[in-house]
Write an enzyme that holds these catalytic residues in place. Structure first.
Site, mmCIF file in Angstrom:
data_model
loop_
_atom_site.group_PDB
_atom_site.id
_atom_site.type_symbol
_atom_site.label_atom_id
_atom_site.label_comp_id
_atom_site.label_asym_id
_atom_site.label_seq_id
_atom_site.Cartn_x
_atom_site.Cartn_y
_atom_site.Cartn_z
ATOM 1 N N HIS A 1 115.103 39.887 -61.571
ATOM 2 C CA HIS A 1 114.803 38.757 -60.683
ATOM 3 C C HIS A 1 115.984 37.816 -60.496
ATOM 4 C CE1 HIS A 1 110.329 39.543 -61.807
ATOM 5 N NE2 HIS A 1 110.790 40.387 -60.898
ATOM 6 N N CYS B 1 128.548 36.201 -46.519
ATOM 7 C CA CYS B 1 129.487 37.268 -46.941
ATOM 8 C C CYS B 1 128.945 38.075 -48.123
ATOM 9 C CB CYS B 1 130.856 36.678 -47.268
ATOM 10 S SG CYS B 1 130.910 35.775 -48.818
ATOM 11 N N ASN C 1 103.418 40.677 -78.170
ATOM 12 C CA ASN C 1 102.844 39.575 -77.387
ATOM 13 C C ASN C 1 101.755 38.917 -78.242
ATOM 14 O OD1 ASN C 1 101.439 38.025 -75.290
ATOM 15 N ND2 ASN C 1 102.516 39.339 -73.827
ATOM 16 N N ASN D 1 113.462 37.716 -66.663
ATOM 17 C CA ASN D 1 113.838 36.312 -66.799
ATOM 18 C C ASN D 1 115.085 35.991 -65.995
ATOM 19 O OD1 ASN D 1 111.710 36.181 -68.487
ATOM 20 N ND2 ASN D 1 112.898 36.111 -70.377
ATOM 21 N N VAL D 2 115.132 34.764 -65.540
ATOM 22 C CA VAL D 2 116.271 34.317 -64.746
ATOM 23 C C VAL D 2 117.074 33.265 -65.515
ATOM 24 C CG1 VAL D 2 115.114 34.829 -62.560
ATOM 25 C CG2 VAL D 2 114.877 32.538 -63.535
ATOM 26 N N ASP D 3 116.682 33.032 -66.775
ATOM 27 C CA ASP D 3 117.278 31.924 -67.543
ATOM 28 C C ASP D 3 118.660 32.236 -68.122
ATOM 29 O OD1 ASP D 3 116.703 33.517 -69.840
ATOM 30 O OD2 ASP D 3 114.761 32.541 -70.110
HETATM 31 P P1 NAD Z 1 104.270 35.567 -67.674
HETATM 32 O O1 NAD Z 1 104.425 34.079 -67.631
HETATM 33 O O2 NAD Z 1 103.387 36.223 -66.679
HETATM 34 O O3 NAD Z 1 103.756 36.002 -69.107
HETATM 35 C C1 NAD Z 1 104.313 35.489 -70.286
HETATM 36 C C2 NAD Z 1 103.761 36.323 -71.420
HETATM 37 O O4 NAD Z 1 104.363 35.872 -72.620
HETATM 38 C C3 NAD Z 1 102.236 36.215 -71.616
HETATM 39 O O5 NAD Z 1 101.673 37.495 -71.696
HETATM 40 C C4 NAD Z 1 102.119 35.470 -72.960
HETATM 41 O O6 NAD Z 1 100.977 35.889 -73.700
HETATM 42 C C5 NAD Z 1 103.399 35.880 -73.640
HETATM 43 N N1 NAD Z 1 103.855 34.987 -74.702
HETATM 44 C C6 NAD Z 1 103.541 33.691 -74.934
HETATM 45 N N2 NAD Z 1 104.208 33.219 -76.003
HETATM 46 C C7 NAD Z 1 104.987 34.244 -76.449
HETATM 47 C C8 NAD Z 1 105.890 34.391 -77.532
HETATM 48 N N3 NAD Z 1 106.185 33.367 -78.340
HETATM 49 N N4 NAD Z 1 106.474 35.598 -77.726
HETATM 50 C C9 NAD Z 1 106.194 36.649 -76.899
HETATM 51 N N5 NAD Z 1 105.340 36.562 -75.861
HETATM 52 C C10 NAD Z 1 104.749 35.369 -75.634
HETATM 53 O O7 NAD Z 1 105.737 36.144 -67.661
HETATM 54 P P2 NAD Z 1 106.352 37.415 -66.949
HETATM 55 O O8 NAD Z 1 105.499 38.588 -67.233
HETATM 56 O O9 NAD Z 1 107.771 37.428 -67.345
HETATM 57 O O10 NAD Z 1 106.256 37.079 -65.391
HETATM 58 C C11 NAD Z 1 106.655 35.799 -64.947
HETATM 59 C C12 NAD Z 1 107.571 35.779 -63.744
HETATM 60 O O11 NAD Z 1 108.105 34.458 -63.647
HETATM 61 C C13 NAD Z 1 108.751 36.660 -63.844
HETATM 62 O O12 NAD Z 1 108.846 37.264 -62.616
HETATM 63 C C14 NAD Z 1 109.970 35.761 -64.103
HETATM 64 O O13 NAD Z 1 111.021 36.060 -63.212
HETATM 65 C C15 NAD Z 1 109.520 34.380 -63.802
HETATM 66 N N6 NAD Z 1 109.817 33.396 -64.888
HETATM 67 C C16 NAD Z 1 110.971 33.476 -65.616
HETATM 68 C C17 NAD Z 1 111.210 32.564 -66.650
HETATM 69 C C18 NAD Z 1 112.488 32.654 -67.445
HETATM 70 O O14 NAD Z 1 113.511 33.028 -66.919
HETATM 71 N N7 NAD Z 1 112.447 32.335 -68.739
HETATM 72 C C19 NAD Z 1 110.271 31.582 -66.950
HETATM 73 C C20 NAD Z 1 109.115 31.528 -66.175
HETATM 74 C C21 NAD Z 1 108.894 32.450 -65.159
HETATM 75 ZN ZN ZN Z 2 130.435 33.568 -48.396
#
Ligand code: NAD
Ligand code: ZN
Length: 247
Positions: A121, A132, A215, A104-106
């Site tokens: 990420h 720099c 999950n 996650n990037v949040d």
């Molecule tokens: P993904 O979107 O591929 O999968 C999300 C997973 O979460 C699914 O398997 C889903 O079934 C599950 N899920 C749904 N509700 C849930 C809950 N309440 N509790 C637990 N699990 C639940 O996510 P990923 O595998 O992290 O890949 C997505 C990519 O997108 C990453 O590379 C990430 O960097 C980026 N991303 C990040 C964010 C963030 O920072 N929050 C948000 C969206 C995407």
């Molecule tokens: Zn700089």
């Protein structure tokens, strides 16, 4: 329903020396209100997000890219860490060898109080200078100028790994090491389709760890898991953590 010692059933016992590694994905932040990238409820269902994302472009240090990120940053600024994020802070405080790896990037893990977080990420609350190399905290949204600038005067790009870009080597090596050393590995809220993160639970398994998935839906990783719990992270993880201390 978790009401027995899950750890015991996996042949492990609770103690601060247990090596624990956790991998989180977008699913852990859903209950905080952060939209996912794939499927129903994803960010791409919002026309404004699609419009702004299409204008973002390499080398990513331009105004258009930051307009998209500012849209996401504003949305996430209204989201708070949930019980799953806080449980991971408790776990970090309990275990001496604990590593949290996130896709996650949040920034919600850090906001909750997690200290050792490997952000594979990147982090949307930081910018990176392509001249720099400095990484600058950008906690405020809206930003005063788009793009924001480095201290050296060069425009910053978001410190986020874009599709097709490599993960920082140092972070990747640390994450792989923590995966190999784990005795217990938790996979929370990830679909397991984004590599190399998806390989980390498998690496842990190959090196003898017990791997638990949380999950609400089955994933490509499910068949390999020591245990797969169908549930939402914010509801399930606190219960799982509590169960570690029951006989
Ligand atoms: P993904 O979107 O591929 O999968 C999300 C997973 O979460 C699914 O398997 C889903 O079934 C599950 N899920 C749904 N509700 C849930 C809950 N309440 N509790 C637990 N699990 C639940 O996510 P990923 O595998 O992290 O890949 C997505 C990519 O997108 C990453 O590379 C990430 O960097 C980026 N991303 C990040 C964010 C963030 O920072 N929050 C948000 C969206 C995407
Ligand atoms: Zn700089």
């Amino acid at each position: 329903m978790i009401n027995m010692s899950i750890l015991k059933s996996l042949g492990l016992s609770i103690n601060p020396k247990l090596h624990v590694t956790v991998l989180t994905g977008a699913g852990i932040s859903i209950e905080s209100g952060v939209p996912i990238f794939r499927g129903k409820g994803s960010m791409w269902e919002i026309p404004e997000a699609r419009r702004l994302a299409m204008r973002a472009s390499p080398p990513w240090n331009n105004k258009e890219t930051w307009e998209f990120y500012e849209w996401r940053r504003k949305l996430v600024s209204q989201c708070k860490p949930n019980a799953a994020h806080y449980t991971l802070v408790e776990m970090e405080n309990y275990f001496e060898n604990f590593c949290l790896i996130t896709q996650n990037v949040d920034g919600l893990h850090i906001k909750a109080g997690s200290k050792r977080v490997l952000e594979l990420h990147g982090n949307m609350w930081k910018g990176r200078c392509m001249k720099c190399g400095k990484i600058i905290d950008l906690p405020e949204t809206p930003l005063k100028t788009l793009p924001p600038c480095c201290e050296c005067g060069y425009p910053l790009r978001p410190h986020v790994v874009q599709f097709g870009e490599p993960i920082d080597n140092k972070i990747l090596i640390e994450a792989l090491k923590a995966s190999k050393e784990a005795e217990l590995f938790l996979v929370i809220g990830t679909s397991g389709v984004v590599s190399p993160a998806s390989q980390m639970p498998i690496l842990a398994l190959e090196n003898g760890a017990k791997v638990i998935e949380i999950n609400p839906n089955p994933t490509v990783l499910t068949p390999y898991m020591s245990l797969s719990i169908r549930g939402k992270a914010a509801e399930t993880l606190p219960k799982l953590w509590k169960s570690f201390f029951t006989d």
